[in-house]
Design an enzyme around this catalytic site. Structure first.
Site, PDB file in Angstrom:
ATOM      1  N   LEU A 209       0.857  -1.184   0.000  1.00  0.00           N
ATOM      2  CA  LEU A 209       0.000   0.000   0.000  1.00  0.00           C
ATOM      3  C   LEU A 209       0.894   1.234   0.000  1.00  0.00           C
ATOM      4  CD1 LEU A 209      -2.555  -0.978   2.823  1.00  0.00           C
ATOM      5  CD2 LEU A 209      -2.900  -1.116   0.343  1.00  0.00           C
TER       6      LEU A 209
ATOM      7  N   ASP B  45       2.534  -5.899   2.572  1.00  0.00           N
ATOM      8  CA  ASP B  45       2.952  -4.951   3.615  1.00  0.00           C
ATOM      9  C   ASP B  45       3.466  -5.622   4.880  1.00  0.00           C
ATOM     10  OD1 ASP B  45       2.241  -2.052   2.811  1.00  0.00           O
ATOM     11  OD2 ASP B  45       0.507  -3.209   2.147  1.00  0.00           O
TER      12      ASP B  45
ATOM     13  N   GLU C 195       5.300  -3.264  13.018  1.00  0.00           N
ATOM     14  CA  GLU C 195       4.849  -2.412  14.125  1.00  0.00           C
ATOM     15  C   GLU C 195       3.325  -2.347  14.213  1.00  0.00           C
ATOM     16  OE1 GLU C 195       5.258   1.914  13.527  1.00  0.00           O
ATOM     17  OE2 GLU C 195       5.841   2.008  15.607  1.00  0.00           O
ATOM     18  N   ASP C 196       2.675  -2.508  13.066  1.00  0.00           N
ATOM     19  CA  ASP C 196       1.223  -2.338  13.047  1.00  0.00           C
ATOM     20  C   ASP C 196       0.462  -3.536  13.593  1.00  0.00           C
ATOM     21  OD1 ASP C 196       1.306   0.260  11.985  1.00  0.00           O
ATOM     22  OD2 ASP C 196       1.720  -0.552  10.000  1.00  0.00           O
TER      23      ASP C 196
ATOM     24  N   ARG D 223      -4.297  -6.173   5.382  1.00  0.00           N
ATOM     25  CA  ARG D 223      -3.187  -6.425   6.304  1.00  0.00           C
ATOM     26  C   ARG D 223      -3.579  -7.295   7.504  1.00  0.00           C
ATOM     27  NH1 ARG D 223       0.594  -1.744   7.776  1.00  0.00           N
ATOM     28  NH2 ARG D 223       1.664  -3.652   8.406  1.00  0.00           N
TER      29      ARG D 223
ATOM     30  N   ARG E  70      -6.942   4.490  10.289  1.00  0.00           N
ATOM     31  CA  ARG E  70      -6.694   3.065  10.563  1.00  0.00           C
ATOM     32  C   ARG E  70      -7.109   2.629  11.975  1.00  0.00           C
ATOM     33  NH1 ARG E  70      -2.449   1.143   7.130  1.00  0.00           N
ATOM     34  NH2 ARG E  70      -2.870   2.000   5.070  1.00  0.00           N
TER      35      ARG E  70
ATOM     36  N   HIS F 138      -0.302   7.826  10.134  1.00  0.00           N
ATOM     37  CA  HIS F 138      -0.289   7.396  11.539  1.00  0.00           C
ATOM     38  C   HIS F 138       0.210   8.530  12.440  1.00  0.00           C
ATOM     39  CE1 HIS F 138       0.390   3.093   9.908  1.00  0.00           C
ATOM     40  NE2 HIS F 138      -0.811   3.117  10.439  1.00  0.00           N
TER      41      HIS F 138
ATOM     42  N   CYS G  37       8.295   1.446  11.944  1.00  0.00           N
ATOM     43  CA  CYS G  37       7.319   0.483  11.385  1.00  0.00           C
ATOM     44  C   CYS G  37       7.842  -0.938  11.312  1.00  0.00           C
ATOM     45  CB  CYS G  37       6.958   0.838   9.961  1.00  0.00           C
ATOM     46  SG  CYS G  37       6.534   2.523   9.720  1.00  0.00           S
TER      47      CYS G  37
HETATM   48  C1  CIR Z   1       0.446   0.713   4.984  1.00  0.00           C
HETATM   49  O1  CIR Z   1      -0.111   1.582   4.293  1.00  0.00           O
HETATM   50  O2  CIR Z   1      -0.146   0.104   5.855  1.00  0.00           O
HETATM   51  C2  CIR Z   1       1.899   0.423   4.724  1.00  0.00           C
HETATM   52  N1  CIR Z   1       2.207   0.595   3.347  1.00  0.00           N
HETATM   53  C3  CIR Z   1       2.777   1.319   5.546  1.00  0.00           C
HETATM   54  C4  CIR Z   1       2.644   1.055   7.012  1.00  0.00           C
HETATM   55  C5  CIR Z   1       3.576   1.864   7.811  1.00  0.00           C
HETATM   56  N2  CIR Z   1       3.483   1.496   9.172  1.00  0.00           N
HETATM   57  C6  CIR Z   1       3.759   2.308  10.181  1.00  0.00           C
HETATM   58  O3  CIR Z   1       4.027   3.476   9.986  1.00  0.00           O
HETATM   59  N3  CIR Z   1       3.639   1.826  11.404  1.00  0.00           N
END
Ligand code: CIR
Length: 268
Positions: A17, A63, A68-69, A88, A136, A164, A262
């Site tokens: 993404l 992704d 971290e997410d 995700r 999100r 974020h 991340c």
């Molecule tokens: C997304 O859009 O979810 C990923 N391409 C990027 C996520 C980045 N994550 C973060 O900053 N914790």
């Protein structure tokens, strides 16, 4: 210390993404892989005694490198998230399997109505958490985090249309304080400063950084990993005693909106 990371999938350059167009500057897969490998090596050098888990990539989850997410370190264990982007959600399963197998205890859970990206969670040591109300992350996620951690978790708006909360601000601990993107200064002054416990000074102060990427630092042990463009404010901050600063280039991952925080979850 335990550090969770995940390899970059082969689908990353084509399918991760991203809010940037790939037409002008396509993501370079091999360069992204090399940058990520150097990042993991830097984590290992910063925390020589740490156990580093490098989960295998899944090409069906472009992704998945942005770990971290999907998992948050909370006192006594780990809270697994429910990422805001539907594509995700399946990333969580491998994290759950590997982190529980490594001996961590699962703490709390998100309700099926809530979503949470770890990129929205700014941990302020024992004081608690700020949780970004981004596209999100839902308000119920802050309640789940407070329950899981036993610490206050306060919901705050994210500045502008940032992906974020930590796209704009991170915390380098009491000696170095908050690093906030210069572009987010009006948001910081109007929205965040008034609600910070003890004000910004109580957290070691705030430094505004011209390049938003450089405001996203990873603190591991006594080392701060940083990337992006230098500026006088940042140089002055780096000159303070208490942290060793190491520059890491993750510019190819930044094209998919990834910053330094991340790509790892650090369990003290
Ligand atoms: C997304 O859009 O979810 C990923 N391409 C990027 C996520 C980045 N994550 C973060 O900053 N914790």
């Amino acid at each position: 210390m335990l550090i969770y990371t995940r390899h970059l999938p082969r689908s990353f350059a084509a399918a991760a993404l991203s809010r940037h167009s790939r037409e002008d500057a396509p993501i370079h897969q091999a360069r992204a892989e090399a940058q990520h490998a150097a990042y993991v090596a830097a984590l290992g050098e910063a925390a020589p005694g740490a156990r580093i888990i490098e989960a295998p990539a899944d090409d069906a989850l472009p992704d998945c490198v942005f770990v971290e997410d999907v998992a948050l370190a909370v006192p006594g264990g780990v809270l697994f998230t429910r990422p805001g982007a539907e594509s995700r959600r399946a990333e969580v399963e491998v994290a759950r399997r590997l982190l529980l197998a490594a001996g961590l205890t699962e703490r709390g859970a998100l309700s099926p109505d809530d979503t949470l990206d770890g990129g929205d969670v700014l941990a302020l040591g024992g004081l608690g958490y700020l949780v970004g109300r981004s596209r999100r992350t839902t308000p119920g996620a802050a309640r789940a985090l407070a329950q899981a951690s036993g610490l206050p978790a306060v919901m705050v708006p994210v500045p502008g249309d940032e992906l974020h909360l930590k796209s704009a601000i991170t915390w380098a601990g009491p000696t170095h304080g908050l690093l906030c993107a210069e572009s987010a200064r009006p948001w910081f002054e109007a929205t965040l400063a008034p609600i910070l416990p003890g004000g910004a000074e109580g957290l070691g102060g705030v430094t505004f950084i011209a390049d938003a990427l450089a405001a996203n630092v990873v603190i591991v042990g006594e080392t701060a990993l940083w990337q992006g463009q230098d500026c006088p404010n940042l140089a002055a901050l780096r000159a303070r005693p208490g942290l060793t600063w190491r520059r890491v280039d993750m510019s190819e991952l930044a094209r998919a909106d990834g910053a330094l925080t991340c790509c790892s979850v650090i369990f003290p």
